[in-house]
Write a protein that holds these residues in place. Structure first.
Motif, PDB file in Angstrom:
ATOM      1  N   GLU A 145       0.664  -1.242  -0.377  1.00 38.36           N
ATOM      2  CA  GLU A 145       0.698   0.041   0.081  1.00 38.36           C
ATOM      3  C   GLU A 145       1.387   1.383   0.325  1.00 38.36           C
ATOM      4  N   GLN A 164       0.372  -2.632 -10.834  1.00 37.36           N
ATOM      5  CA  GLN A 164      -0.492  -1.485 -11.658  1.00 37.36           C
ATOM      6  C   GLN A 164      -0.061  -0.393 -11.660  1.00 37.36           C
ATOM      7  N   ASP A 204      -1.652   2.525 -12.487  1.00 38.04           N
ATOM      8  CA  ASP A 204      -2.783   3.424 -11.334  1.00 38.04           C
ATOM      9  C   ASP A 204      -2.825   2.523  -9.656  1.00 38.04           C
ATOM     10  N   ASP A 205      -2.567   1.309  -9.889  1.00 39.18           N
ATOM     11  CA  ASP A 205      -2.840   1.277  -8.372  1.00 39.18           C
ATOM     12  C   ASP A 205      -2.888   2.253  -7.350  1.00 39.18           C
ATOM     13  N   ARG A 206      -1.618   3.353  -7.541  1.00 39.71           N
ATOM     14  CA  ARG A 206      -1.256   4.506  -5.782  1.00 39.71           C
ATOM     15  C   ARG A 206      -2.481   5.327  -6.146  1.00 39.71           C
ATOM     16  N   TRP A 207      -2.462   5.509  -7.187  1.00 39.54           N
ATOM     17  CA  TRP A 207      -3.943   6.570  -7.392  1.00 39.54           C
ATOM     18  C   TRP A 207      -5.374   5.987  -6.880  1.00 39.54           C
ATOM     19  N   ARG A 208      -5.414   4.717  -7.002  1.00 36.29           N
ATOM     20  CA  ARG A 208      -6.615   4.417  -6.011  1.00 36.29           C
ATOM     21  C   ARG A 208      -7.408   4.820  -4.512  1.00 36.29           C
ATOM     22  N   MET A 209      -6.430   5.330  -3.868  1.00 40.69           N
ATOM     23  CA  MET A 209      -6.298   4.746  -2.215  1.00 40.69           C
ATOM     24  C   MET A 209      -6.868   7.023  -2.230  1.00 40.69           C
ATOM     25  N   THR A 210      -7.232   7.625  -3.460  1.00 41.70           N
ATOM     26  CA  THR A 210      -7.596   9.272  -3.203  1.00 41.70           C
ATOM     27  C   THR A 210      -9.093   9.285  -4.329  1.00 41.70           C
ATOM     28  N   GLN A 211      -9.783  10.138  -4.011  1.00 42.08           N
ATOM     29  CA  GLN A 211     -10.759   9.959  -5.335  1.00 42.08           C
ATOM     30  C   GLN A 211     -10.458  11.520  -5.162  1.00 42.08           C
ATOM     31  N   GLU A 249      -7.719  13.744  -8.250  1.00 37.96           N
ATOM     32  CA  GLU A 249      -7.315  13.784  -8.790  1.00 37.96           C
ATOM     33  C   GLU A 249      -6.206  14.993  -9.020  1.00 37.96           C
ATOM     34  N   ARG A 278      -1.021  10.841 -13.998  1.00 38.46           N
ATOM     35  CA  ARG A 278      -1.392   9.008 -13.467  1.00 38.46           C
ATOM     36  C   ARG A 278      -0.377   8.706 -14.417  1.00 38.46           C
TER      37      ARG A 278
END
Length: 885
Positions: free
Chosen positions: A112, A701, A703-710, A712, A820
């Motif tokens: 994470e 992936q 983009d994985d690291r960007w999934r922790m925040t809504q 951009e 991203r």
């Protein structure tokens, strides 16, 4: 080693099993060794972050013993072991039963990512000398990521002050001035009464006003900011809880703070944070709740905040907000009744963030009181408190520590600061004790109250300011509240028959931003006094674009002027470039990144690609960080060198979109690579993080690291984690460290002639990555202290770099389409994008291939870089037209 052998003997294992095997033999790991490596690494990693000290110690001891008993056949450098015969794909594709796959998946970078809600401890230094060095580096990093180095020009403020309203013991006036041309700071100026004559205003000879302390007050994230007006229910709740004892203070603790400081004898400036009250030029929807990228605002000459291009220049809301805070100090210094030697700052919540930030950066601040914001937990939830690369290796406590040994007060409440008394504050006390002034830092912990700046925090602040600014200290008393239209340049006074006590007015007073208020803000209604010019600030996206373009031009102009000095002061410019090399190395690779010292090989597979070329696969493991690099090696069949990949006289390191990118459509080496192999070189190809084997099975992936925040916004991800380009540069440096065995293993240094010569061929993803890695390979002369950062010299790495070939010199980071993107790199445009990175380093024998050697966007920019390199004595880059691979 003896203890390990005894432990292995007790469980029936051969103590010599891991000492090495004959070439071609494969080791079959035990059930224990097949399970433990990744588990232990991750367990200890999680324990070190989240558990208590005692638990961490127990887990570390348990994990260490398990690792001794269960360690699989990892081969230390210098111990020959050949790869097992296997298929071309090798055990990486065998699934989770593969030892190599388990090691690869235990790489902590696949876990994470850090977020603003992670744990951010501060380790107190043990001596002031090391702290001084770290402090200087951190301050340079802060200025850089905030876009304030180079600093925008401090042009005329063009101050406008309205006629003051005289109150009970103080006066209040409206203020506006320009922090940048056309960009306004707005606020309220509180002054003690009786007012002192202004010699500059009345022309009276010898009429000098009394010099008073000045307190800057950023308001923070309270409803409607400076215009905060609590509802009757909220007021009663504060009075019932004991948080407040006066209704006026319960209605607006923000006004209460300013009023009482003025009554104590200080000049107080209460200014608007962006998007609040009269600060309407950048709306709150952008300054505080930005969530979605605006694709139409990322054009080469017209971009908005949060875009790729804005981030590439380190342009952020937090940078603008901090610049306004710095310029507010400039404004206070212009006042004839302010003592510039007695300036303090205090604010809570987001105002606390601005307080500790400006205190860390601006030496004019003498006393700071950041309330309910400094802690080891949540670091700031608003976009105005986050920017790229701000807290990758530290947090708010460390930033607040930069103010030591000056007087500083903190508060804790039942929020993310509630553990400050035991986590963070003791370490700050230790730091202040090193300076011999342990009493100069204090904490008011009132965790029975929620997020606040109530009377208990304010009283602690008053005592601190009174003690250090020689002011009287006495209790607060009620005061007359001012409504928004009495403090605003933009909101008109209500009609004479307007009933301010209606429920509708109360609701409007507690709302974040009603439509009526926004309409009034954009209507630019003239405020008090016929002699005061009307306030008509520009707004909208057009203004935002104009502001960022002016900021960009100022940055580029500052760089151009500094580089022009190279003809008259080479040493100054050379040192300046070296300082930028060091700070970007810190930002992109990590301030605490170390040269790997515990590297080991894990053999995977080997087979003959052709009758004359052999391919073997390996996993390089850094047991200090558990970072892994999959490596494919191409060598001549019958290569007389030893079995390990680094044991060769000549190596070509290929960096591309993945290790297998070097192969043609038929799965064979291209002619240029085959010719090198047959000439005696080994071709070494690596999968960097996010490439090849890291991606198989959807294990990683981009983009994985960007999934922790809504949201951009890059600050929420890259404010706490290294950019992917920097992490991949670590992979490259790990491989290069492997190619300097005596620097790693502690053996006697080899003679330069016996070290392998390493050529580098970079294309695709390899071009931006190696350009960042090169920052750590240059002989910088920047004075970076030994042991504090990467060894900067190729000789220190004992790597004989041969020819470096960049096969896409036309690549530009600013052209990455999205934040991203795998090549997104904040701040790189400040130094001149890809060519600018090569202006900073000193590597010799570099070939840059471009599409148009004579074009301004290609060869022209590289020619300008070469002029700088020549002036400081760096070897020139060979700019050549692009050719066949």
């Amino acid at each position: 080693m003896k203890i390990r052998q005894k432990l292995l003997a007790k469980v029936g294992r051969d103590p010599g099993r891991d000492a090495g095997r004959d070439a071609g033999q494969a080791a079959g790991p035990s059930v224990v060794s097949r399970f433990f490596p990744g588990f232990i690494a991750n367990a200890i990693l999680i324990a070190s972050r989240r558990l208590g000290r005692t638990t961490r110690i127990v887990l570390a001891i348990t994990g260490g013993l398990a690792a001794v008993l269960a360690w699989p056949p990892v081969v230390p450098l210098g111990v020959a072991q050949g790869p097992a015969e296997a298929t071309a794909a090798g055990p990486f594709d065998a699934g989770d039963d593969s030892p190599a796959w388990r090691f690869l998946m235990a790489d902590p970078r696949l876990g994470e990512p850090r977020s603003l809600d992670a744990y951010f401890p501060f380790q107190a230094p043990t001596d002031l000398e090391s702290w001084s060095r770290r402090r200087e580096r951190l301050q340079a990093s802060l200025r850089t990521v905030l876009g304030l180095d180079p600093e925008p020009p401090r042009g005329p403020l063009n101050v406008v002050i309205s006629p003051p309203l005289e109150m009970d013991g103080y006066s209040v006036a409206k203020v506006r001035f320009e922090s940048l041309p056309g960009f306004f700071v707005t606020g309220s100026l509180y002054r003690p009464l009786p007012a002192q004559p202004d010699a500059a205003a009345d022309g009276a000879a010898g009429s000098v006003p009394e010099r008073r302390p000045a307190i800057l007050c950023p308001h923070g994230h309270w409803s409607r900011g400076r215009f905060m007006w609590a509802s009757d229910q909220e007021v009663q709740r504060e009075l019932d809880s004991g948080a407040e004892i006066h209704e006026s203070a319960a209605r607006s603790p923000l006004q209460a703070r300013c009023v009482h400081l003025a009554r104590m004898g200080a000049v107080v400036f209460h200014y608007d944070m962006l998007g609040n009250a009269d600060s309407v030029q950048i709306p709150a929807g952008i300054a505080h709740v930005f969530a979605r990228q605006r694709e139409h605002l990322n054009a080469p000459d017209a971009w908005g905040l949060f875009s790729v291009r804005a981030e590439s220049y380190f342009q952020s809301i937090m940078g603008l907000q901090t610049w306004n805070t710095i310029r507010s100090l400039d404004f206070l210094e212009t006042l004839p009744d302010v003592d510039p030697q007695r300036i303090g700052v205090t604010g809570a919540s987001g105002g606390g963030t601005q307080t500790f930030m400006v205190a860390a950066l601006d030496p004019r601040v003498q006393v700071a009181f950041p309330a309910v914001m400094v802690g080891t937990a949540m670091q700031g939830g608003c976009v105005c408190e986050n920017c790229s690369l701000l807290r990758v290796e530290g947090g708010n406590v460390e930033i607040a520590a930069l103010f030591a040994p000056k007087p500083q007060g903190l508060t804790a409440a039942d929020d993310w600061t509630k553990e400050m008394a035991t986590k963070g504050f003791p370490e700050l006390q230790q730091l202040y004790a090193l300076y011999g002034v342990a009493d100069n830092v204090e904490l008011t912990s009132r965790v029975e109250f929620g997020h606040n700046y109530n009377r208990f925090g304010r009283e602690a602040m008053y005592r601190l300011m009174a003690r250090h600014f020689e002011l009287p200290d006495f209790p607060e008393r009620p005061f007359q509240l001012l409504r928004d239209y009495e403090m605003s340049w933009l909101i008109p006074a209500p009609a004479a028959d307007h009933d301010e006590s209606t429920e509708a007015t109360e609701a409007a007073g507690t709302s974040q931003a009603t439509e009526a208020t926004e309409a009034a803000g954009t209507a630019a209604v003239a405020a008090a006094g016929a002699d005061v010019p009307p306030f008509e600030p520009a707004t909208g996206e057009a203004f935002e674009i104009q502001l960022l373009q002016a900021w960009r031009r100022a940055t580029e102009q500052a760089w151009s002027e500094r580089l022009e000095r190279i003809h008259t002061d080479r040493a100054d410019v050379d040192g300046w470039l070296g300082s930028w090399r060091a700070r970007l190395r810190d930002l992109y690779l990590g301030r605490d990144y170390r040269l790997p010292t515990d590297l080991h090989w894990l053999p995977i597979s080997g087979h003959d690609l052709t009758p004359t070329i052999r391919r073997s696969q390996w996993l390089l493991i850094d047991r200090g960080t558990w970072q892994c690099v999959p490596v494919a090696v191409y060598s001549a069949v019958g290569d007389p060198g030893r079995a390990l990949p680094h044991e060769a006289s000549q190596i070509c390191l290929y960096l591309g979109d993945q290790a297998d990118a070097i192969l043609d459509e038929q799965g064979q080496l291209p002619d240029w690579a085959a010719e090198r192999v047959m000439a005696g070189q080994r071709i070494m190809c690596i999968d960097m993080l996010g490439q090849g084997r890291f991606v198989r099975g959807a294990k990683f992936q981009i983009d994985d690291r960007w999934r922790m925040t809504q949201r951009e916004s890059a600050g929420y991800v890259l404010g706490y984690n290294l950019p992917l380009v920097g992490q991949r540069a670590q992979d490259v440096l790990q491989v290069l460290a492997m190619l300097s065995p005596s620097a790693v293993s502690g053996a006697e240094p080899e003679q330069p002639a016996t070290r392998p010569r390493v050529d580098v061929v970079a294309e695709g993803a390899g071009v931006p990555v190696f350009s960042v890695a090169a920052l750590a390979l240059s002989d910088s002369g920047d004075g970076s202290p030994a042991g504090e950062t990467l060894q900067p010299s190729p000789n220190a790495w004992e790597v004989r770099l041969g020819q470096v070939e960049l096969r896409d010199g036309d690549f530009r980071f600013v052209d990455v389409p999205t934040i991203r993107g795998e090549h997104f790199l904040p701040g790189v445009a400040v130094v001149g994008d890809l060519p600018g990175l090569w202006r900073l380093n000193r590597l010799p024998r570099v070939i840059v291939r471009v599409a148009d050697v004579d074009g301004a966007s290609g060869g022209g920019s590289w020619a300008e870089v070469n002029r700088t390199r020549a002036a400081v004595g760096s070897p020139p880059l060979q700019v050549q037209p692009g050719g066949d691979r």
